[in-house]
Design a protein around this motif. Sequence first.
Motif: not given
Length: 163
Positions: A99-101, A66-68, A49-56
Motif C-alpha cells: 500500500g505504500k509507493k 526509501v527502501y521497500p 547479510d553481505e549485500y541486500c542488508v545495506t538497503c533492506h
Amino acid sequence: MKANRIVYGIASCLIFGGLVFSMSHVDTLNASPMASKTEMMTLGKKVYDEYCVTCHQKNGEGTPGVYPPLAKSDFLKKDRKGNIRNLLFGLEGEITVNGKKFNGVMPKVPEKYGDKDIAAVLTYVYNSFGNRGPVVSEKEVATLRAEGPPKAASSSGSKRKKK
Ligand code: HEC
C-alpha cells in the motif's frame, strides 16, 4: 571354503568402497544442480547479510519512503520471474509495496554474485522475515539471465519499466 570367503570379502569391499567413492564423488562435484533448501537458505543468508542488508535492513523492514520492505511484502508474492529479473537487471520506477509507493532505484546485483547466489538469496527472502515462499533454482536464474533484460521482450507481462 576359506578361499571363497576371502574372494567374497574382497568383492564386497570393492563394491562397498565403490559405492562410498561414487557417493562422495557425486556430493563434491554435483552439489549445485539439486541444492537442498537448507543449503540455499544458508548461502542466501550470507548474500543477504553481505549485500541486500545495506538497503533492506537486517529484519527486511527496509526504510520507510526509501527502501521497500521485504518482510511480508505483497509485491514479492506477485511475480516470481519478475523478482529474479529485478535482481539480475535492476529495478526502477514507481512501485507499490503493502500500500505504500516507492520510486527509487535498485541497482542490479553485482557480477560477483552468480546464478546460484541470486537463487539462494531470493529463496532466503521468500522464506524469512515472516514470509513463506518457494525455493528458487539456479537453473531458473540462469535461464532468465540468458534471456536478458525485459524491456525488449514486449509481452513478458510483469514489470513495465517506466521511461
Ligand atoms: C542500493 C540499495 C539496494 C540494495 C543493495 C538492494 N535493494 Fe532491493 N530495492 C531497492 C529499492 C530502492 C527498491 C525499489 C525500487 C523502485 O522503487 O522501483 C528495491 C526493491 C526490491 C524488491 C521489490 C519490492 C519489495 O519490497 O518487495 C525486492 C524483492 C528486493 N528489492 C530485493 C532485494 C534483494 C534480495 C537484494 C539483495 C540481493 C536487494 N534487494 C538489494 C534497493 C536495494
